[in-house]
Design an enzyme around this catalytic site. Structure first.
Site, PDB file in Angstrom:
ATOM      1  N   VAL A  38       0.423   4.205  -2.559  1.00  0.00           N
ATOM      2  CA  VAL A  38      -0.196   5.494  -2.231  1.00  0.00           C
ATOM      3  C   VAL A  38       0.742   6.651  -2.565  1.00  0.00           C
ATOM      4  O   VAL A  38       0.305   7.693  -3.039  1.00  0.00           O
ATOM      5  CB  VAL A  38      -0.631   5.556  -0.751  1.00  0.00           C
ATOM      6  CG1 VAL A  38      -1.106   6.949  -0.374  1.00  0.00           C
ATOM      7  CG2 VAL A  38      -1.741   4.546  -0.482  1.00  0.00           C
ATOM      8  N   CYS A  51       0.812  -1.222   0.000  1.00  0.00           N
ATOM      9  CA  CYS A  51       0.000   0.000   0.000  1.00  0.00           C
ATOM     10  C   CYS A  51       0.834   1.255   0.000  1.00  0.00           C
ATOM     11  O   CYS A  51       0.539   2.219  -0.680  1.00  0.00           O
ATOM     12  CB  CYS A  51      -0.764   0.162   1.301  1.00  0.00           C
ATOM     13  SG  CYS A  51      -2.046  -0.939   1.561  1.00  0.00           S
TER      14      CYS A  51
END
Lengths: 518, 485
Positions: free
Chosen positions: A156, A152
């Site tokens: 991101v 992640c």
């Protein structure tokens, strides 16, 4: 005291001893819990239709989901290639979790490295982590290939993995020609099967399409071989053996793309093998020229399927066929694609499976099952249950899509045993708990997390889904092929017989039904 | 084991030099600072610690989320802990840690459940605060007996600028002051699980202690013997087999942090007369705070093995009156026959066996006494996430020439074990199968390999049984096929 050196008791029995019973009741006074009546009333309320309605009205909270995140699938894929090290770019906690999750299921080591991005990388990007990470991993673990995926954090902040790998090569972390296929695998999109798809696509793209524009794309020269892609499979150790045996019996040249069965099944003989088995680079290259590809689990390979088709191959997509008709279809596709007849040995095994089913059908006929797991796997199990005259009453996939649900409904509609059965895409195991109270079934087919459902609803659980942490070595046996069908049959029957015997052994009360022959 | 101390130091140094050769030079220089041999008389183990792992080396460490949700908050049984972010973190840590508790799961306790906001792409793009608000409402409706909610942040939360503190305050107000605790334990923070412990401790301070009405539990009546067990996660029942000894000593245990722990116990802990601290690494922070703010003294103790237990019981008793001191002696005497029987049974089989450990933040030193009670020798140890103060404390446990490895990499540990050839390795799930395939007996020393408890007198019997079982299993004699040279 209850403990003694002669009869050592541990957590199972120790805390039932009087001194601990007293201790636990003294502790209660400090917990300021709700009254027993209040607790009991909520217990009962959770079994009701009213609770179920509220439970199903949830749109934000997930409770006990039956899915994992993308990078888990990517690590699975990496371990399916020969001497390939899985490298996950991002936070290091993730990698420890993927490794422990797989190791708890397979009871095997799971190698994987992280680029260990920390707070400064969140601000400045993870380029240095990639540069240093690839250099370190290459030096220490001497792989033939490094397969990169992302967590992640890296997603991101928008790290450009392709560019980072190229920069790393420029800086000499790894040789220019060293293979580093990659995929972006954000955990907030899809599930572990999406990660499998993205990672596998990354590998094929790398070898077939010019290695991220660093060489010429390969040119396809079709031949007679066929490819096989299994998908994310918790029983891969047993299943790949069976798949290879089936192709062997056919006498077919098959490229098995992504096979971690070697990596997750090494011997204890004094030597630790970090790498074992797996698809070789030669096989990946050869796979481009295959006549056709059999994708055993459609929903694990949606992008990969499209990619392979675009490269000119016929792609046969299946939904993890299990049982007689499913395996028939699989074998007939191999036969159609290769022109080879169904081997006599397999025909014999078919007959043996049908024989076993006929012998035992009375016990499973009409039995209601709740099943949860991955979308393809559920189609396979549901179809087999209906062949046994059993009913897949509740079919639930947290990572199941609406098109998948329509396929399940069509399967229900194809058999009288599917009548009244329901499919639940995007639901979790707390939803299933409500269903087990309001619309009870005889058995659950699921993974280890289903044991909480077994405990709460007293519905026996058959462990046939990944992950299985609290039973050992199931993954060493197939669930695919006629042999796998037999194994699944025995697992269903064993649970049935255990439950029946358990229910009929009350001395003088119910043991008239405690037959020795069933 | 006939080598002299000097010989062993030389062997260790050679081993370390060998292992460093595998790294690129720049990295070798950095790793060199984490590997060493203990020199008796030195104040610490001579290694750096608590710094970033090198990329790509296969560190065994986890992250801050693990330290907060997995270690500190997760075991608190009557609160709902939301894994806030995508599904993975909560999934892989779902019921994975054996922090035992009593309760009706799903009704009044929630430890072995996975509550998550299952972040999707749209949550990353538009933020997750609204979703979190709704989640709290859904928890209230479906799990009405929950005594509080914690929000365990995963990586994306801190990167997209969500304001979980604002949501927590708003919902707490709406819900009449309900305990709602936001924890900024995003995985990219810090270098390991350790910062997660610290953040978790601070969150207890800021969102529980500082917001709890001191008269919240008027029924609670203090006694002069009230103690709190701090830093015992009740793995396999460890806190229970510890608690029983404190109670037999005449003390009243009012709180367990945090295995089988409840929010009420936490809220009442500022009333304790003494905090007894087992896992220093994960809870020294809140212990120091309680000393500073509430004047509660704290004492580190060690319930691994009879030698340490005896010492600890006396040390704890020293904080109380003569009645307690006398009772402590009674407890020690009471269990002496059991301990002698266990030692008589297992020491002859285990005497002289060597052990290499690699665990988290306490056990790399804390279990050494238990091994020594059985005559075993710890020849190597190291911490995933220990700090320098842990390595200082370790000097009181280890012998001269012990091999020390901080934040050991997969490569290093495999190489060390291969050369040192200990009789037993004690580490974690990611290591177990590697070493067993090498023919080395192994016991998991995080999860107790699904056994336990290992704390206290009752636990020592189980520990001894398990170490013996691991080493003496017939399977180790079968690893070499008879037709192989």
């Amino acid at each position: 005291m209850s403990q003694s050196a002669d009869k050592i008791i541990d957590h199972e029995m120790l805390f039932r001893e009087p001194e601990y019973k007293d201790l636990l009741s003294r502790k209660k006074a400090h917990e300021f819990n709700h009254s027993d009546d209040k607790i009991k009333s909520v217990v009962e309320w959770t079994k009701t239709e009213d609770y179920k309605q509220k439970n199903f009205a949830r749109d934000s909270l997930a409770v006990n989901p039956a899915k994992a995140c993308q990078p888990l699938g990517a690590v699975y894929v990496a371990n399916g290639f020969a001497k390939t090290l899985s490298f996950v770019h991002g936070s290091q906690g993730c990698v420890s979790y993927y490794r422990s999750h797989f190791s708890r299921h397979f009871k095997e080591p799971t190698s994987c490295v992280s680029s260990s991005m920390t707070e400064d990388a969140a601000v400045f990007g993870g380029l240095n982590n990639m540069v240093d990470g690839l250099a370190n991993a290459y030096s220490l673990y001497k792989p033939d290939m490094i397969a990169v995926s992302t967590t992640c954090m890296a997603e991101v902040i928008g790290d450009d993995v392709d560019a980072f790998i190229k920069t790393s090569k420029q800086k000499g972390s790894i040789p220019e020609e060293f293979d580093v296929p990659f995929a972006h695998t954000p955990a907030f999109v899809g599930s572990h099967i999406t990660g499998y798809d993205n990672a596998l696509l990354g590998v094929l793209k790398h070898f077939w399409d010019g290695k991220a524009k660093t060489t010429e794309p390969l040119v396809r020269v079709p031949n007679d071989s066929i490819n096989f892609i299994g998908g994310f499979d918790g029983f891969v150790v047993g299943n790949m053996k069976e798949i290879r045996r089936i192709f062997d019996l056919f006498g077919v040249k098959v490229n098995i793309i992504c096979d971690p069965s070697g990596s997750w099944n090494t011997p204890t003989d004094g030597e630790f093998r970090m790498y074992a088995g797996g698809t070789t680079k030669e096989e990946v290259v050869a796979a481009l020229h295959a006549k056709a590809t059999i994708v055993f689990q459609e929903y694990c390979c949606e992008k990969t399927t499209k990619f392979i088709a675009e490269h000119g191959q016929e792609v046969v997509t299946l939904n993890a066929p299990i049982g007689v008709a499913g395996t028939d279809k699989f074998l007939m596709e191999i036969s159609r694609l290769t022109g080879k007849p169904i081997p006599a040995q397999l025909e014999k095994e078919r007959g043996e499976l049908v024989d076993a089913m006929a012998d035992s059908q009375a016990h499973l006929h009409g039995k209601r099952f709740a099943l949860y797991g991955d979308p393809d796997q559920l189609l396979g199990y549901a179809a087999y249950l209906m062949e046994l005259g059993a009913e897949p009453a509740h079919v639930l996939a947290t990572n199941g899509s609406e098109p998948w649900a329509a396929k399940v409904q069509a399967l229900f509609d194809s058999s009288p045993y599917g009548k009244g059965c329901k499919v639940y895409p995007k639901r979790d195991l707390w939803h299933l708990r409500s269903l087990l109270f309001t619309e009870p079934v005889d058995f659950i087919i699921g993974n280890t997390y289903g044991k909480f459902l077994e405990r709460d609803t007293k519905t026996p659980l058959v462990r046939m889904v990944f992950p299985i942490f609290d039973r050992h070595h199931y993954h060493r046996y197939p669930t695919w092929g006629y042999e796998g069908g037999l194994r699944v049959l025995v697992m269903l029957l064993d649970e049935f017989f255990e439950a029946l015997d358990g229910n009929t052994m009350d001395i003088g009360k119910t043991d008239y039904s405690y037959d020795i022959i069933r | 084991m006939t080598a002299t101390v000097e010989e062993r130091k030389a062997t260790n140094k050679a081993l370390i030099d060998e292992v460093l050769k595998a790294y690129p030079e720049k990295m070798a220089k950095r790793r060199a600072k984490h590997l060493g041999t203990f020199e008796e008389g030195k104040p610490d183990c001579g290694v750096k610690s608590n710094i970033k792992s090198l990329p790509g080396v296969m560190t065994i460490r986890g992250c801050a989320y693990a330290g907060s949700k997995g270690v500190v908050w997760g075991p608190i049984k009557d609160m709902v802990h939301i894994s806030h972010g995508p599904v993975g973190c909560g999934q892989y840590s779902w019921a994975a840690r054996r922090n035992y508790y009593i309760g009706t799961t799903g009704i009044d306790t929630f430890v072995t459940m996975q509550f998550t906001s299952d972040f999707q792409e749209k949550d990353i793009v538009f933020g997750g605060d609204k979703k979190l608000d709704k989640i709290i409402d859904e928890i209230q409706e479906l799990f009405p007996l929950n005594k509080g909610i914690s929000i365990q942040s995963e990586c994306p939360i801190g990167l997209i600028g969500d304001d979980i503190e604002a949501v927590s305050k708003k919902k707490s107000k709406e819900l009449d002051g309900k305990t709602i605790v936001p924890v900024r334990c995003e995985g990219f923070r810090g270098v390991s699980q350790s910062l997660g412990h610290h953040l978790a401790n601070d969150a207890i301070r800021d969102w529980v202690f500082d917001r709890t009405d001191p008269n919240k539990h008027p029924e609670f009546v203090s006694t002069p013997y009230d103690v709190a067990i701090i830093g015992d996660y009740n793995i396999g029942g460890d806190a229970w087999s510890s608690r029983i000894l404190l109670e037999e000593m005449g003390l009243r245990v009012i709180s367990q942090w945090s295995g089988d722990g409840t929010i009420a116990e936490i809220e009442n802990t500022p009333k304790a007369k003494l905090n007894v601290l087992h896992c220093y690494r994960s809870m020294n922070y809140i212990s120091r705070h309680m000393e500073e703010k509430y004047g509660i003294p704290w004492v580190e103790y060690n319930f691994f093995g009879p030698s340490m237990i005896e010492k600890s019981l006396r040390e704890i008793a020293a904080h109380f009156d003569d009645t307690i001191k006398a009772k402590a002696e009674e407890v020690i005497a009471k269990y002496k026959p059991l301990m002698q029987a266990v030692i008589d049974k297992y020491k002859p089989r285990l005497e002289g066996k060597t052990v290499m450990l690699y665990i988290g933040g306490l056990r790399p030193r804390h279990v050494i006494g238990a091994y020594e009670d059985l005559g075993m020798v710890v020849v190597g140890t190291g911490y995933e996430f220990g700090h320098n103060d842990d390595y200082q404390r370790t000097t009181h446990y280890i012998k001269d020439a012990t091999l020390i490895y901080d934040d050991v990499t997969g490569y290093e540990f495999e190489h060390f074990v291969d050369k040192v050839k200990p009789d037993l390795v004690g580490s974690g799930i990611k290591e177990k199968y590697v070493f067993q395939k090498m023919g080395v007996p192994f016991r998991q020393m995080h999860s107790w390999d699904y056994s336990g408890p290992y704390h206290g007198y009752d636990g020592f019997a189980i520990f001894a049984r398990d170490m013996d079982m691991a080493i003496s299993s017939p399977v180790w004699g079968l690893t070499k096929a008879p037709w192989k040279a």
